[in-house]
Design an enzyme around this catalytic site. Structure first.
Site, PDB file in Angstrom:
ATOM      1  N   ASN A 189      41.134  45.466  51.657  1.00 49.54           N
ATOM      2  CA  ASN A 189      42.050  46.230  50.809  1.00 49.54           C
ATOM      3  C   ASN A 189      43.484  45.777  50.950  1.00 49.54           C
ATOM      4  O   ASN A 189      44.419  46.523  50.765  1.00 49.54           O
ATOM      5  CB  ASN A 189      41.912  47.718  51.110  1.00 49.54           C
ATOM      6  CG  ASN A 189      40.487  48.164  50.927  1.00 49.54           C
ATOM      7  OD1 ASN A 189      39.847  47.808  49.953  1.00 49.54           O
ATOM      8  ND2 ASN A 189      39.965  48.907  51.886  1.00 49.54           N
ATOM      9  N   CYS A 190      43.651  44.520  51.344  1.00 48.18           N
ATOM     10  CA  CYS A 190      44.965  43.918  51.487  1.00 48.18           C
ATOM     11  C   CYS A 190      45.254  43.175  50.209  1.00 48.18           C
ATOM     12  O   CYS A 190      45.012  41.985  50.100  1.00 48.18           O
ATOM     13  CB  CYS A 190      44.913  42.929  52.643  1.00 48.18           C
ATOM     14  SG  CYS A 190      46.085  43.258  53.919  1.00 48.18           S
ATOM     15  N   LEU A 191      45.733  43.852  49.190  1.00 46.61           N
ATOM     16  CA  LEU A 191      45.873  43.192  47.895  1.00 46.61           C
ATOM     17  C   LEU A 191      47.105  42.291  47.863  1.00 46.61           C
ATOM     18  O   LEU A 191      48.046  42.509  48.571  1.00 46.61           O
ATOM     19  CB  LEU A 191      45.972  44.240  46.780  1.00 46.61           C
ATOM     20  CG  LEU A 191      44.807  45.224  46.717  1.00 46.61           C
ATOM     21  CD1 LEU A 191      44.967  46.152  45.525  1.00 46.61           C
ATOM     22  CD2 LEU A 191      43.473  44.505  46.635  1.00 46.61           C
TER      23      LEU A 191
END
Lengths: 105, 96, 124
Positions: free
Chosen positions: A103-105
């Site tokens: 979820n590290c965009l």
């Protein structure tokens, strides 16, 4: 030294079993970071997180996990940024030998 | 009020879950395989007619599937009608 | 519960089995990504989705992440409200005390209310 083909194009380990403390130092050196005791405390915490939740944390979860495990002083993004500048969850996971956080965009 | 869209045949978990989740005042739009749910005089159709929602079926999908005779309480609609429904209902939930 | 800029709440509805397709993982990724960006997220496990809450999951041998363990991290993403379709849970003999994360078990009427209470619904 672990050869370059053991890492993906972003520098994350392809096989998590390749990780050992000397590999962490190798990855950190490549990122211009010299590992201190404070770094190791966080790397161990990240590995605990992975063992407990079978995933690498996003920043928000990492901050909260630090607060729970290491106390409020360390459970702050500014503290994490001081050790692993830029994107602490991503960089910390990389050095700790974990997959890139989803979820590290 | 929720606009439910169902794209699954009556013999599916989506169909059962969807019917159970519908509250009075909701709307149900059938599309894709969902149009089989309003084949007249089938158990699925009976259940749909009892669910309390305003009923709609997408015209092209119904025609393709051979669903030509539907109960009067089912409104046959096109894409423009679908868009109008999404504007009328603030919440939308897709079942598939 | 976190407050968003817009103050809007999203309910992610998970209806499919955890290991049968990539849908379930997509649902959790969406929920966690939105939460990581400080959106207010609740999750409802409905129908076969309740199988996410099975105790004793061990997916190591099939090469995918352990969904049970992943669920246990939701509170760290400030996803604090997890709802469970009680009728489906009962069908699979999933008990409230035995799930990887604590959830509120809801009957049919409560589920209907929950759906109409949230600003956005996201079905998987």
């Amino acid at each position: 030294m672990l050869p370059a083909d053991r890492f993906d194009k972003e520098g994350f380990l392809r096989d998590l079993d390749d990780w050992e403390p000397s590999v962490a130092q190798q990855i950190a050196a490549g990122e211009g970071i010299e590992l201190t005791q404070a770094h190791w405390e966080l790397l161990n915490l990240l590995r605990d997180y992975y063992a407990e939740f079978d995933s690498s944390p996003a920043m928000r979860a990492l901050v909260k996990y630090c607060a729970v495990k290491l106390g409020k002083e360390k459970g702050r993004s500014i503290y994490l940024m001081s050790l692993f500048p830029g994107s602490p969850a991503k960089l910390g996971s990389k050095i700790a030998g974990l997959p890139k956080p989803e979820n590290c965009l | 009020m929720v606009l439910h869209t169902l794209n699954a045949s009556p013999n599916s978990a989506a169909f059962r879950d969807c019917l159970a989740a519908i509250a009075p005042g909701d709307a149900l739009l059938l599309l894709g395989d969902g149009v089989y749910c309003v084949r007249g005089a089938t158990p699925a159709c009976e259940a749909i007619l009892r669910c309390g929602a305003q009923l709609y079926a997408l015209d092209k999908d119904a025609r393709a599937a051979g669903i030509i005779a539907t109960p009067d309480t089912v409104t046959i609609t096109d894409m423009t009608g679908f868009v109008a429904l999404t504007a009328r209902y603030p919440r939308q939930l897709a079942w598939y | 519960m976190s407050v968003t800029v817009t103050g809007k709440k999203t309910l992610v509805v998970i209806r499919h089995t955890p290991y049968g397709s990539s849908l379930a993982r997509a649902a959790l990724d969406a929920a966690m990504a939105m939460a990581a960006f400080e959106q207010a997220i609740d999750i409802l496990f409905l129908g076969d989705g309740v199988l996410h809450l099975m105790p004793d999951q061990d997916s190591a041998a099939i090469g995918v992440n352990n969904v049970g363990k992943l669920l246990a991290s939701l509170p760290l993403y400030d996803i604090d409200s997890v709802y469970v379709d009680a009728a489906s849970a009962a069908k699979y003999r999933i008990a409230t005390y035995d799930t990887p994360i604590a959830g509120q078990f809801l009957d049919q009427a409560q589920i209907q209310q929950l759906l109409s209470r949230n600003d956005h619904l996201l079905g998987f």
